[in-house]
Design an enzyme around this catalytic site. Sequence first.
Site, PDB file in Angstrom:
ATOM      1  N   HIS A   1      52.117  27.882  72.410  1.00 47.93           N
ATOM      2  CA  HIS A   1      51.647  28.232  73.744  1.00 47.93           C
ATOM      3  C   HIS A   1      50.472  27.378  74.210  1.00 47.93           C
ATOM      4  CE1 HIS A   1      54.338  31.589  74.073  1.00 47.93           C
ATOM      5  NE2 HIS A   1      53.890  32.130  72.960  1.00 47.93           N
TER       6      HIS A   1
ATOM      7  N   GLU B   1      58.560  39.204  65.171  1.00 45.57           N
ATOM      8  CA  GLU B   1      58.076  39.472  66.525  1.00 45.57           C
ATOM      9  C   GLU B   1      58.785  40.593  67.264  1.00 45.57           C
ATOM     10  OE1 GLU B   1      56.304  35.877  68.537  1.00 45.57           O
ATOM     11  OE2 GLU B   1      58.044  34.956  67.589  1.00 45.57           O
TER      12      GLU B   1
ATOM     13  N   GLN C   1      56.261  34.771  61.670  1.00 46.58           N
ATOM     14  CA  GLN C   1      56.093  35.769  62.731  1.00 46.58           C
ATOM     15  C   GLN C   1      57.325  36.647  62.850  1.00 46.58           C
ATOM     16  OE1 GLN C   1      54.027  32.788  65.756  1.00 46.58           O
ATOM     17  NE2 GLN C   1      53.995  34.898  66.525  1.00 46.58           N
TER      18      GLN C   1
ATOM     19  N   ASP D   1      54.389  42.179  71.421  1.00 45.42           N
ATOM     20  CA  ASP D   1      55.840  41.981  71.320  1.00 45.42           C
ATOM     21  C   ASP D   1      56.510  43.201  70.708  1.00 45.42           C
ATOM     22  OD1 ASP D   1      56.095  39.307  72.357  1.00 45.42           O
ATOM     23  OD2 ASP D   1      55.186  38.578  70.519  1.00 45.42           O
TER      24      ASP D   1
END
Length: 262
Positions: free
Chosen positions: A55, A159, A157, A185
Amino acid sequence: MKPSKMPTMDSVRSFKAAMDSDQGALGPFMIGTDPAFVEAAGRAGYDFVLLDMEHGTHTFQHLPHLIRAANVAGVCPVVRVPRGSDIWIDQALDVGAGAVMIPQIDTAEQAREAVRAAKFSPVGMRGTCRFVRSAGFGAVPGAEYFSEANETVVILQAEGKKAVENLDEILDVPGIDVIFVGPYDLSSSLGHVGEIDHPEVIECIKGIIAKASAKGVKLGCFADTVEGGKKWRDLGVKFIGYSCDTYLFYQKALADVESFQK
Protein backbone atom coordinates in the site's frame (compact mmCIF):
# COMPACT_ATOMS: atom_id res chain seq x y z
CA MET A 1 40.59 -6.36 7.21
CA LYS A 2 37.44 -6.21 9.32
CA PRO A 3 35.43 -9.45 9.46
CA SER A 4 32.29 -9.18 7.37
CA LYS A 5 28.83 -10.02 8.57
CA MET A 6 25.33 -9.77 7.22
CA PRO A 7 24.08 -6.20 7.74
CA THR A 8 20.63 -7.06 9.10
CA MET A 9 21.02 -10.16 11.23
CA ASP A 10 21.81 -8.45 14.56
CA SER A 11 18.52 -6.56 14.30
CA VAL A 12 16.70 -9.78 13.36
CA ARG A 13 17.89 -11.38 16.58
CA SER A 14 16.80 -8.34 18.60
CA PHE A 15 13.42 -8.40 16.83
CA LYS A 16 12.93 -12.08 17.68
CA ALA A 17 13.89 -11.40 21.30
CA ALA A 18 11.30 -8.62 21.48
CA MET A 19 8.62 -10.97 20.18
CA ASP A 20 9.65 -13.55 22.78
CA SER A 21 9.35 -11.01 25.60
CA ASP A 22 6.28 -10.10 27.62
CA GLN A 23 6.39 -6.64 26.00
CA GLY A 24 6.15 -7.95 22.44
CA ALA A 25 7.43 -6.12 19.35
CA LEU A 26 6.08 -2.77 18.15
CA GLY A 27 6.75 -1.06 14.84
CA PRO A 28 5.10 1.34 12.40
CA PHE A 29 4.08 0.76 8.82
CA MET A 30 6.23 2.99 6.59
CA ILE A 31 4.53 4.09 3.37
CA GLY A 32 6.80 7.02 2.48
CA THR A 33 10.06 6.84 0.54
CA ASP A 34 12.35 9.02 2.66
CA PRO A 35 15.04 7.01 4.49
CA ALA A 36 15.21 9.73 7.14
CA PHE A 37 11.82 8.66 8.51
CA VAL A 38 13.00 5.04 8.71
CA GLU A 39 16.17 6.04 10.54
CA ALA A 40 14.24 8.34 12.90
CA ALA A 41 11.77 5.54 13.69
CA GLY A 42 14.65 3.24 14.54
CA ARG A 43 16.29 5.81 16.77
CA ALA A 44 12.96 6.31 18.57
CA GLY A 45 13.24 2.72 19.78
CA TYR A 46 10.74 0.75 17.68
CA ASP A 47 11.54 -2.96 17.39
CA PHE A 48 10.98 -3.00 13.63
CA VAL A 49 9.92 -0.81 10.74
CA LEU A 50 7.43 -2.26 8.29
CA LEU A 51 8.34 -1.10 4.79
CA ASP A 52 5.05 -1.41 2.95
CA MET A 53 5.34 -2.25 -0.75
CA GLU A 54 1.68 -3.27 -0.97
CA HIS A 55 0.00 0.00 0.00
CA GLY A 56 3.02 2.31 0.17
CA THR A 57 4.72 4.19 -2.66
CA HIS A 58 8.02 2.28 -2.55
CA THR A 59 9.57 0.89 -5.69
CA PHE A 60 12.34 -1.70 -5.66
CA GLN A 61 14.81 1.14 -6.31
CA HIS A 62 13.77 2.79 -3.02
CA LEU A 63 13.97 -0.38 -0.95
CA PRO A 64 17.78 -0.76 -0.53
CA HIS A 65 18.05 2.83 0.73
CA LEU A 66 15.23 2.34 3.25
CA ILE A 67 16.84 -0.86 4.50
CA ARG A 68 20.23 0.88 4.80
CA ALA A 69 18.56 3.51 6.99
CA ALA A 70 17.13 0.74 9.17
CA ASN A 71 20.58 -0.84 9.44
CA VAL A 72 22.11 2.51 10.48
CA ALA A 73 19.56 2.82 13.30
CA GLY A 74 19.80 -0.85 14.28
CA VAL A 75 16.11 -1.56 13.74
CA CYS A 76 14.82 -4.66 11.93
CA PRO A 77 13.52 -3.96 8.41
CA VAL A 78 10.34 -5.93 7.74
CA VAL A 79 9.19 -5.73 4.11
CA ARG A 80 5.58 -6.30 3.12
CA VAL A 81 5.90 -7.43 -0.48
CA PRO A 82 3.31 -6.83 -3.21
CA ARG A 83 0.90 -9.69 -3.58
CA GLY A 84 1.14 -12.32 -6.27
CA SER A 85 4.85 -12.69 -7.08
CA ASP A 86 7.49 -14.80 -5.34
CA ILE A 87 10.28 -12.77 -6.96
CA TRP A 88 9.49 -9.86 -4.63
CA ILE A 89 10.20 -12.08 -1.62
CA ASP A 90 13.56 -13.10 -3.06
CA GLN A 91 14.54 -9.56 -4.02
CA ALA A 92 13.51 -8.03 -0.68
CA LEU A 93 15.69 -10.55 1.16
CA ASP A 94 18.56 -10.04 -1.29
CA VAL A 95 18.79 -6.34 -0.42
CA GLY A 96 18.69 -6.99 3.32
CA ALA A 97 15.15 -7.44 4.61
CA GLY A 98 15.20 -9.07 8.03
CA ALA A 99 11.65 -10.32 7.61
CA VAL A 100 9.11 -10.55 4.83
CA MET A 101 5.35 -10.16 5.20
CA ILE A 102 3.28 -11.84 2.51
CA PRO A 103 -0.33 -10.67 2.09
CA GLN A 104 -3.50 -12.63 1.36
CA ILE A 105 -2.57 -16.14 2.45
CA ASP A 106 -5.75 -18.21 2.54
CA THR A 107 -4.54 -21.80 2.14
CA ALA A 108 -1.79 -24.12 3.31
CA GLU A 109 -0.46 -24.42 -0.25
CA GLN A 110 -0.08 -20.64 -0.50
CA ALA A 111 1.74 -20.72 2.84
CA ARG A 112 4.09 -23.44 1.61
CA GLU A 113 4.88 -21.46 -1.54
CA ALA A 114 5.68 -18.36 0.53
CA VAL A 115 8.04 -20.24 2.83
CA ARG A 116 9.74 -21.94 -0.13
CA ALA A 117 10.36 -18.53 -1.72
CA ALA A 118 11.83 -17.10 1.50
CA LYS A 119 14.21 -19.91 2.45
CA PHE A 120 17.31 -21.42 0.88
CA SER A 121 17.63 -25.18 0.36
CA PRO A 122 17.04 -27.56 2.05
CA VAL A 123 14.19 -25.62 3.68
CA GLY A 124 13.00 -23.86 0.53
CA MET A 125 13.81 -22.93 -3.04
CA ARG A 126 15.09 -19.35 -2.81
CA GLY A 127 17.56 -18.51 -5.57
CA THR A 128 21.15 -18.88 -4.37
CA CYS A 129 23.38 -15.88 -5.00
CA ARG A 130 25.94 -14.63 -2.47
CA PHE A 131 26.90 -11.42 -4.31
CA VAL A 132 23.87 -9.50 -3.09
CA ARG A 133 23.67 -6.76 -0.45
CA SER A 134 22.39 -9.10 2.27
CA ALA A 135 25.64 -11.09 1.91
CA GLY A 136 27.84 -7.98 1.94
CA PHE A 137 28.12 -8.18 -1.86
CA GLY A 138 30.11 -11.39 -1.51
CA ALA A 139 32.12 -10.51 1.61
CA VAL A 140 30.25 -13.10 3.69
CA PRO A 141 31.32 -16.66 2.80
CA GLY A 142 28.65 -18.55 0.89
CA ALA A 143 28.12 -21.43 3.33
CA GLU A 144 27.80 -19.00 6.24
CA TYR A 145 25.43 -16.73 4.34
CA PHE A 146 23.09 -19.43 3.07
CA SER A 147 22.80 -20.92 6.56
CA GLU A 148 22.36 -17.68 8.51
CA ALA A 149 19.97 -16.15 5.98
CA ASN A 150 17.45 -18.87 6.77
CA GLU A 151 17.02 -17.25 10.20
CA THR A 152 15.11 -14.33 8.66
CA VAL A 153 11.46 -14.10 9.68
CA VAL A 154 8.43 -15.18 7.63
CA ILE A 155 5.16 -13.38 8.39
CA LEU A 156 2.00 -14.48 6.62
CA GLN A 157 -1.18 -12.41 6.53
CA ALA A 158 -4.36 -14.33 7.25
CA GLU A 159 -6.78 -11.64 6.20
CA GLY A 160 -10.25 -13.08 6.23
CA LYS A 161 -12.76 -15.78 6.97
CA LYS A 162 -11.31 -18.24 4.44
CA ALA A 163 -7.89 -18.07 6.08
CA VAL A 164 -9.48 -18.60 9.51
CA GLU A 165 -11.33 -21.65 8.20
CA ASN A 166 -8.04 -23.09 6.88
CA LEU A 167 -5.96 -21.98 9.86
CA ASP A 168 -5.20 -25.44 11.26
CA GLU A 169 -3.71 -26.55 7.93
CA ILE A 170 -1.82 -23.26 7.47
CA LEU A 171 -0.28 -23.49 10.93
CA ASP A 172 1.02 -27.00 10.14
CA VAL A 173 3.27 -25.59 7.40
CA PRO A 174 6.90 -25.56 8.65
CA GLY A 175 8.82 -22.29 8.54
CA ILE A 176 6.10 -19.79 9.52
CA ASP A 177 7.16 -17.44 12.32
CA VAL A 178 4.16 -15.12 12.56
CA ILE A 179 0.54 -15.14 11.39
CA PHE A 180 -0.65 -11.55 11.00
CA VAL A 181 -4.36 -10.82 11.38
CA GLY A 182 -5.84 -7.56 10.15
CA PRO A 183 -8.67 -6.81 12.61
CA TYR A 184 -10.44 -4.53 10.14
CA ASP A 185 -10.35 -7.15 7.37
CA LEU A 186 -11.45 -9.79 9.84
CA SER A 187 -14.32 -7.65 11.15
CA SER A 188 -15.50 -7.15 7.58
CA SER A 189 -15.36 -10.84 6.73
CA LEU A 190 -17.37 -11.64 9.89
CA GLY A 191 -20.08 -9.13 8.97
CA HIS A 192 -19.07 -6.41 11.46
CA VAL A 193 -17.33 -3.93 9.18
CA GLY A 194 -14.93 -1.72 11.13
CA GLU A 195 -16.12 -3.01 14.51
CA ILE A 196 -12.78 -4.36 15.66
CA ASP A 197 -13.96 -4.48 19.29
CA HIS A 198 -17.07 -6.51 18.44
CA PRO A 199 -17.25 -9.57 20.75
CA GLU A 200 -17.29 -11.97 17.78
CA VAL A 201 -14.14 -10.37 16.36
CA ILE A 202 -12.34 -10.50 19.71
CA GLU A 203 -13.35 -14.11 20.28
CA CYS A 204 -12.17 -15.05 16.79
CA ILE A 205 -8.77 -13.44 17.40
CA LYS A 206 -8.50 -15.15 20.78
CA GLY A 207 -9.16 -18.46 19.04
CA ILE A 208 -6.48 -17.73 16.45
CA ILE A 209 -3.98 -16.84 19.20
CA ALA A 210 -4.71 -20.10 21.03
CA LYS A 211 -4.29 -22.23 17.91
CA ALA A 212 -1.11 -20.42 16.81
CA SER A 213 0.46 -20.60 20.27
CA ALA A 214 -0.24 -24.32 20.50
CA LYS A 215 1.80 -24.82 17.32
CA GLY A 216 4.63 -22.45 18.18
CA VAL A 217 3.60 -19.68 15.79
CA LYS A 218 3.29 -16.10 17.03
CA LEU A 219 0.38 -13.84 16.20
CA GLY A 220 0.62 -10.34 14.77
CA CYS A 221 -2.08 -7.69 14.58
CA PHE A 222 -2.56 -4.11 13.40
CA ALA A 223 -3.31 -1.30 15.87
CA ASP A 224 -3.95 2.33 15.00
CA THR A 225 -3.53 3.53 18.61
CA VAL A 226 -1.12 2.73 21.43
CA GLU A 227 -4.08 1.68 23.56
CA GLY A 228 -5.21 -0.70 20.83
CA GLY A 229 -1.71 -2.17 20.62
CA LYS A 230 -1.68 -2.77 24.37
CA LYS A 231 -5.08 -4.44 24.14
CA TRP A 232 -3.85 -6.92 21.53
CA ARG A 233 -0.61 -7.47 23.45
CA ASP A 234 -2.55 -8.28 26.62
CA LEU A 235 -4.51 -10.86 24.62
CA GLY A 236 -1.28 -12.58 23.57
CA VAL A 237 -0.31 -10.81 20.31
CA LYS A 238 3.47 -10.56 19.98
CA PHE A 239 3.87 -8.50 16.79
CA ILE A 240 2.08 -5.12 16.68
CA GLY A 241 2.04 -3.28 13.36
CA TYR A 242 1.30 0.23 14.55
CA SER A 243 -0.32 3.04 12.51
CA CYS A 244 1.96 4.43 9.76
CA ASP A 245 4.64 7.07 9.32
CA THR A 246 2.54 9.70 7.55
CA TYR A 247 -0.37 9.37 9.97
CA LEU A 248 1.90 9.58 13.01
CA PHE A 249 3.40 12.78 11.58
CA TYR A 250 -0.07 14.14 10.77
CA GLN A 251 -1.34 13.45 14.31
CA LYS A 252 1.64 15.16 15.92
CA ALA A 253 1.47 18.13 13.53
CA LEU A 254 -2.27 18.53 14.10
CA ALA A 255 -1.82 18.49 17.88
CA ASP A 256 0.91 21.13 17.62
CA VAL A 257 -1.20 23.40 15.39
CA GLU A 258 -4.25 23.09 17.63
CA SER A 259 -2.13 23.81 20.73
CA PHE A 260 -0.47 26.82 19.06
CA GLN A 261 -3.83 28.31 18.01
CA LYS A 262 -5.37 28.17 21.50
